[in-house]
Structures are given as structure tokens and as C-alpha cells.
Design a protein around this motif. Structure first.
Motif, mmCIF file in Angstrom:
data_model
loop_
_atom_site.group_PDB
_atom_site.id
_atom_site.type_symbol
_atom_site.label_atom_id
_atom_site.label_comp_id
_atom_site.label_asym_id
_atom_site.label_seq_id
_atom_site.Cartn_x
_atom_site.Cartn_y
_atom_site.Cartn_z
ATOM 1 N N ASP A 56 0.893 -1.133 0.027
ATOM 2 C CA ASP A 56 0.016 0.104 0.121
ATOM 3 C C ASP A 56 0.870 1.359 0.054
ATOM 4 O O ASP A 56 1.894 1.425 0.533
ATOM 5 C CB ASP A 56 -1.060 -0.007 1.198
ATOM 6 N N ALA A 162 -5.777 8.482 -9.597
ATOM 7 C CA ALA A 162 -5.130 7.479 -9.732
ATOM 8 C C ALA A 162 -6.422 6.246 -9.836
ATOM 9 O O ALA A 162 -6.565 5.225 -9.380
ATOM 10 C CB ALA A 162 -4.643 6.954 -8.232
ATOM 11 N N GLY A 165 -5.987 2.541 -10.221
ATOM 12 C CA GLY A 165 -5.302 1.657 -9.065
ATOM 13 C C GLY A 165 -6.567 0.779 -8.387
ATOM 14 O O GLY A 165 -7.477 1.007 -8.722
ATOM 15 N N VAL A 167 -7.861 1.254 -5.138
ATOM 16 C CA VAL A 167 -9.175 2.145 -4.725
ATOM 17 C C VAL A 167 -9.606 2.835 -5.961
ATOM 18 O O VAL A 167 -11.014 2.950 -5.986
ATOM 19 C CB VAL A 167 -8.676 3.142 -3.615
ATOM 20 N N GLY A 168 -9.146 3.726 -6.919
ATOM 21 C CA GLY A 168 -9.759 4.393 -7.932
ATOM 22 C C GLY A 168 -10.401 3.534 -8.729
ATOM 23 O O GLY A 168 -11.513 3.917 -9.321
ATOM 24 N N ALA A 186 -5.342 9.260 -14.980
ATOM 25 C CA ALA A 186 -4.388 8.170 -14.454
ATOM 26 C C ALA A 186 -3.192 8.605 -15.388
ATOM 27 O O ALA A 186 -3.205 9.499 -16.202
ATOM 28 C CB ALA A 186 -4.892 7.020 -14.960
ATOM 29 N N GLY A 187 -1.990 7.745 -15.110
ATOM 30 C CA GLY A 187 -0.707 7.986 -15.885
ATOM 31 C C GLY A 187 -0.249 7.046 -16.840
ATOM 32 O O GLY A 187 -0.020 5.964 -16.630
ATOM 33 N N TYR A 207 -2.554 12.311 -16.858
ATOM 34 C CA TYR A 207 -1.718 13.629 -16.202
ATOM 35 C C TYR A 207 -0.423 13.451 -16.448
ATOM 36 O O TYR A 207 0.379 14.473 -16.235
ATOM 37 C CB TYR A 207 -2.076 13.330 -14.744
ATOM 38 N N ASN A 230 -7.205 10.524 -4.801
ATOM 39 C CA ASN A 230 -5.990 9.840 -4.283
ATOM 40 C C ASN A 230 -4.636 10.114 -4.323
ATOM 41 O O ASN A 230 -3.848 9.808 -3.876
ATOM 42 C CB ASN A 230 -6.093 8.410 -5.053
ATOM 43 N N VAL A 231 -4.220 11.213 -5.087
ATOM 44 C CA VAL A 231 -3.084 11.899 -5.218
ATOM 45 C C VAL A 231 -2.835 13.220 -4.585
ATOM 46 O O VAL A 231 -1.571 13.222 -4.633
ATOM 47 C CB VAL A 231 -2.873 11.781 -6.612
ATOM 48 N N CYS A 252 -9.185 10.873 0.017
ATOM 49 C CA CYS A 252 -8.810 9.570 0.324
ATOM 50 C C CYS A 252 -7.374 9.346 0.620
ATOM 51 O O CYS A 252 -6.807 8.511 1.633
ATOM 52 C CB CYS A 252 -9.361 8.716 -1.059
ATOM 53 N N VAL A 255 -1.106 10.351 -2.797
ATOM 54 C CA VAL A 255 0.224 9.634 -3.111
ATOM 55 C C VAL A 255 1.294 10.386 -3.755
ATOM 56 O O VAL A 255 2.398 10.095 -3.658
ATOM 57 C CB VAL A 255 -0.280 8.304 -4.209
ATOM 58 N N GLY A 336 -3.228 -2.658 -11.002
ATOM 59 C CA GLY A 336 -4.436 -2.753 -10.075
ATOM 60 C C GLY A 336 -3.649 -3.073 -8.857
ATOM 61 O O GLY A 336 -2.538 -2.709 -8.443
HETATM 62 N N1 LIG Z 1 -8.293 6.775 3.383
HETATM 63 C C1 LIG Z 1 -8.339 5.325 3.467
HETATM 64 O O1 LIG Z 1 -8.590 4.598 4.472
HETATM 65 C C2 LIG Z 1 -7.286 4.627 2.327
HETATM 66 C C3 LIG Z 1 -7.101 3.381 2.196
HETATM 67 C C4 LIG Z 1 -6.385 2.716 1.125
HETATM 68 C C5 LIG Z 1 -5.785 3.477 0.383
HETATM 69 N N2 LIG Z 1 -5.779 4.960 0.437
HETATM 70 C C6 LIG Z 1 -4.996 5.897 -0.478
HETATM 71 O O2 LIG Z 1 -5.807 5.849 -1.720
HETATM 72 C C7 LIG Z 1 -4.914 5.898 -2.704
HETATM 73 C C8 LIG Z 1 -4.576 4.904 -3.777
HETATM 74 O O3 LIG Z 1 -4.038 3.686 -3.253
HETATM 75 P P1 LIG Z 1 -4.154 2.350 -3.881
HETATM 76 O O4 LIG Z 1 -3.875 1.289 -2.644
HETATM 77 O O5 LIG Z 1 -5.396 2.279 -4.436
HETATM 78 O O6 LIG Z 1 -2.787 2.260 -4.818
HETATM 79 P P2 LIG Z 1 -2.868 2.379 -6.362
HETATM 80 O O7 LIG Z 1 -3.861 3.221 -6.734
HETATM 81 O O8 LIG Z 1 -3.131 0.884 -6.833
HETATM 82 O O9 LIG Z 1 -1.375 2.375 -6.583
HETATM 83 C C9 LIG Z 1 -0.918 3.777 -6.513
HETATM 84 C C10 LIG Z 1 -0.922 4.576 -7.748
HETATM 85 O O10 LIG Z 1 -0.718 6.016 -7.535
HETATM 86 C C11 LIG Z 1 -0.241 6.512 -8.859
HETATM 87 N N3 LIG Z 1 0.894 7.483 -8.197
HETATM 88 C C12 LIG Z 1 2.340 7.115 -7.605
HETATM 89 N N4 LIG Z 1 3.032 8.056 -7.589
HETATM 90 C C13 LIG Z 1 2.291 9.122 -7.865
HETATM 91 C C14 LIG Z 1 2.404 10.379 -8.048
HETATM 92 N N5 LIG Z 1 3.697 11.162 -7.590
HETATM 93 N N6 LIG Z 1 1.477 11.324 -8.767
HETATM 94 C C15 LIG Z 1 0.345 10.855 -9.188
HETATM 95 N N7 LIG Z 1 -0.384 9.575 -8.812
HETATM 96 C C16 LIG Z 1 0.873 8.711 -8.459
HETATM 97 C C17 LIG Z 1 0.335 5.590 -9.665
HETATM 98 O O11 LIG Z 1 -0.679 5.390 -10.573
HETATM 99 P P3 LIG Z 1 -0.386 6.302 -12.238
HETATM 100 O O12 LIG Z 1 0.281 5.423 -12.958
HETATM 101 O O13 LIG Z 1 -1.816 6.516 -12.608
HETATM 102 O O14 LIG Z 1 0.314 7.514 -11.562
HETATM 103 C C18 LIG Z 1 0.257 4.128 -8.907
HETATM 104 O O15 LIG Z 1 -0.164 3.119 -9.447
HETATM 105 C C19 LIG Z 1 -3.308 6.384 -1.918
HETATM 106 O O16 LIG Z 1 -3.110 7.809 -1.724
HETATM 107 C C20 LIG Z 1 -3.535 5.417 -0.590
HETATM 108 O O17 LIG Z 1 -2.870 6.153 0.237
HETATM 109 C C21 LIG Z 1 -6.488 5.691 1.346
#
Ligand SMILES: NC(=O)c1ccc[n+]([C@@H]2O[C@H](COP(=O)([O-])OP(=O)(O)OC[C@H]3O[C@@H](n4cnc5c(N)ncnc54)[C@H](OP(=O)(O)O)[C@@H]3O)[C@@H](O)[C@H]2O)c1
Length: 342
Positions: A56, A162, A165, A167-168, A186-187, A207, A230-231, A252, A255, A336
Motif C-alpha cells: 500500500d 489514480a 489503481g 481504490v480508484g 491516470a498516468g 496526467y 487519491n493523489v 482519500c 500519493v 491493479g
Molecule cells: N483513506 C484510506 O483509508 C485509504 C485506504 C487505502 C488507500 N488509500 C489511499 O488511496 C490512494 C490509492 O491507493 P491504492 O492502494 O489504490 O494504490 P494504487 O492506486 O493501486 O497505486 C498507487 C498509484 O498511484 C499513482 N501514483 C504514484 N505516484 C504518483 C504521483 N507522484 N502522482 C500521481 N499519482 C501517483 C500510480 O498510478 P499512475 O500510474 O496513474 O500514476 C500508482 O499506480 C493512496 O493515496 C492511498 O494512500 C486511502
């Protein structure tokens, strides 16, 4: 790996410990592998053989010594992670040998822990890897963040960052199921094609290659009613300028900010739009909703059975790849929900 990694048999327990705090994205030097024996369970405890580990973005926050929703992992301790495993010894009536359970097991192959800290998992509901992602914590996060806080209404415009990803991707599809017009961010072209063609977003913004302010403005001709963020960073700042009156922004995660040197996060400069548009900004973590997990599981499973919700998992093999897995998620290389199968 450390010098302790010589000649281990498959049954030798392995732990990944925080060795030293990184500056920026964690790398191999952040972690240390050990092979300590697994403690026998005491009263109320069970021992799990861990089969799945979740990677994560929050892991960087979990090692940063800063005020948060959870204590930072101290140097030398087993790294925190969500894991799912099978009970191999039990001294708790809550879980029996052979049962599956999910919780903060840590990055290790076996864990002895209080059974009350684990959520029993029914393997008949869905494959275990789905229950680590879309039908697990990341899916529940998207479900409650979007529906409970974002409160999207039919015909409204929802932006999700995101979007490819873990969550997204669920947030995009749940917004579509609720009749919204969805813009995914998304990237790169491959992820953008996935968000549009497989997840069903109406428009996508790349982006990494598009002019973000122009592309997001073009993608949202009627403005933005819900932003599931998410970002953080530029996408948040630009989206704030596109808000409709009474819009909802769900923070949320951020990242794009997690690996800034010194843990310094850059906030949005356009935040006064929240005032001028009488918008609402929500923060949350999934632990706010732990008591409502069955509700999310029921809806998400139903949508998956009906073919309205799809998820993908990016599976790596073996605990040895943990250091590279953490790097992958910040390089956007995961396709994913990123998991390690042990
Ligand atoms: N609030 C909560 O309880 C909770 C729970 C789980 C997760 N989250 C948050 O949800 C978000 C997504 O988490 P996930 O587990 O689903 O991860 P994910 O989206 O599966 O993986 C992270 C993705 O973030 C993007 N990313 C990485 N570095 C970046 C940057 N510098 N700028 C923009 N995008 C970037 C990348 O996608 P691209 O290739 O599209 O850039 C990467 O694949 C995170 O912020 C995480 O902390 C929050």
C-alpha cells in the motif's frame, strides 16, 4: 538481504524489518530480512501462516515518525502490512486451525497475534486475492469514501484520480453504477485505456502527458460535483478550480506527496474555492467504517457477480520481492491491486 539470509529452508519464518528511514521512496537499504522463530500463541492468540501481503502507498506514512492515525513503525520492528493467512495454531475460540483471517499481520511469513485483531475471511465468497483488493480494504475504502462522503447523485460529474489503481478503479465503477458521469485521471496511455474501456469512465485525463488544467476543464464541461482524490498535488489544485456549488471533495489519499523529502506535504493553493463554492472537504480512513464492512462486501460482491464491477490484481511472488514492490507502487508500475503471494 542481510547476512542472516543464508541457506534458509522453505519453512523457516521470514520477517522484513524497518532498517533505516528512507529519504524519499524506500529502497533495499530501508529493509532488513530476518529469520526469527515464530512465538507460540498465548491465550487469546493464534498463529497464521501468511499467504497474501498487501502493498500500500500508506506504507511510507506508516514508517514516518509524524502524527497520524497509527503509531509509526519503530526501526528494527517488523514492517506493518495487511496480510491474509491460514490459522496453523489457535488458543482463541474466535478462530480455529484451518480458518482464514485478515489483519495487520506485518511483512512476514508467519504471525502470532491476538485473534481479536483479525477479521475472519470466508474463502467461499471470492478468491482470496479479490478479498485483498476490490472485495477487501481497498474496495471498501472506495465504497464508503465515495458513497458515504461523496454522496454522488445520478447525472453528477465525479472525478477520480489514480483511477487505474486499487481504490480508484472501484471508485470509478461505483460512480458509474450510481449513474454519474465519470472522469478518470491516470498516468500513461495504457492505464487510461483501461480506465475508459474496461472500467467504463466517460472521459480520461492522462496526467503524465496531457496539459492537466486544459484537459480536466475540457473533460468537465458541467463542472465537478464530486472529486475522489487519491493523489493530492496538481490534480487536486486544478480540480478545485472546477468545482460546482456544494461540491464534495473526498480526500482519500495523496500519493503524489508521500515520498517528498522530509515528509513535507504540499497543500493546494486553490483551497479558497471550497469557501466560494460552499463545498465540503472530507478526510477519512477505512477504520472509520470497520463496523460497516458487511454492507460494502454485500454490495461489491453483488456487483461483481452481476458483471458490473471488475477488479484486477498485480501479483508478485515471494516475500523477497517486498523492497521492489514498494518501489513499484510509487513508480506507477502496478496494474491493479499490488499483492505478494507467499
Ligand atoms: N483513506 C484510506 O483509508 C485509504 C485506504 C487505502 C488507500 N488509500 C489511499 O488511496 C490512494 C490509492 O491507493 P491504492 O492502494 O489504490 O494504490 P494504487 O492506486 O493501486 O497505486 C498507487 C498509484 O498511484 C499513482 N501514483 C504514484 N505516484 C504518483 C504521483 N507522484 N502522482 C500521481 N499519482 C501517483 C500510480 O498510478 P499512475 O500510474 O496513474 O500514476 C500508482 O499506480 C493512496 O493515496 C492511498 O494512500 C486511502
Amino acid at each position: 538481504m542481510s547476512a542472516q539470509d543464508d541457506e534458509q529452508s522453505d519453512d523457516t519464518p521470514t520477517q522484513v524489518r524497518l532498517s533505516k528511514l528512507p529519504s524519499g521512496v524506500p529502497d533495499e537499504s530501508t529493509w532488513r530480512f530476518t529469520h526469527d522463530p515464530t512465538p507460540e500463541p498465548a491465550d487469546g492468540e493464534v498463529t497464521l501462516r501468511i499467504e497474501w501481503l498487501s502493498i500500500d502507498p500508506a506504507m511510507v506514512g506508516w514508517i514516518t515518525p509524524k502524527k497520524s492515525y497509527i503509531e509509526a513503525v519503530p526501526e528494527g520492528e517488523v514492517m506493518r502490512a495487511f496480510g491474509l493467512g491460514r490459522v496453523v495454531a489457535s488458543r482463541s475460540p474466535r478462530l480455529s486451525v484451518g480458518d482464514y483471517a485478515f489483519g495487520f499481520t506485518g511483512v512476514q511469513t508467519e504471525a502470532t497475534m491476538n485473534a481479536m485483531m483479525l477479521r475472519p475471511i470466508d474463502p467461499s465468497i471470492a478468491p482470496l486475492e479479490k478479498q485483498m483488493g476490490g472485495l477487501g480494504m481497498t474496495g471498501f475504502t472506495a465504497y464508503f469514501g465515495l458513497l458515504d462522503l461523496g454522496q454522488p447523485k445520478e447525472g453528477e460529474t465525479v472525478v477520480v484520480s489514480a483511477a487505474a489503481g486499487a481504490v480508484g478503479s472501484v471508485a470509478v465503477q461505483v460512480a458509474k453504477i450510481h449513474g454519474c458521469r465519470v472522469v478518470g485521471v491516470a498516468g500513461g496511455p495504457e492505464k487510461c485505456a483501461y480506465v475508459k474501456d474496461e472500467l467504463g469512465a466517460d472521459v480520461v485525463v492522462d496526467y503524465k502527458n496531457d496539459n492537466v488544467p486544459e484537459a480536466l476543464a475540457t473533460a468537465t464541461p458541467k463542472g465537478v460535483d464530486v472529486y475522489f482524490d487519491n493523489v493530492g498535488g496538481e490534480v487536486l489544485d486544478v480540480t478545485l478550480m472546477l468545482l460546482n456549488r456544494h461540491a464534495r471533495i473526498v480526500l482519500c489519499g495523496a500519493v503524489s506527496q508521500y515520498t517528498n523529502p522530509g515528509g513535507v506535504m504540499q497543500g493546494p493553493s486553490n483551497y479558497l474555492q471550497i469557501t466560494t463554492q460552499s463545498a465540503k472537504l472530507f478526510g477519512f480512513t477505512m477504520r472509520d467504517y470497520l463496523h460497516r464492512v458487511p454492507e460494502a462486501l454485500q454490495d461489491l460482491s453483488k456487483w461483481m457477480d452481476e458483471g458490473r464491477l471488475t477488479t484486477r490484481e498485480h501479483i508478485l511472488e515471494g516475500i523477497e520481492c517486498f523492497p521492489s514492490a514498494v518501489k513499484m507502487i510509487f513508480a506507477g508500475e502496478n496494474r491493479g491491486k499490488l499483492l505478494i503471494r507467499i
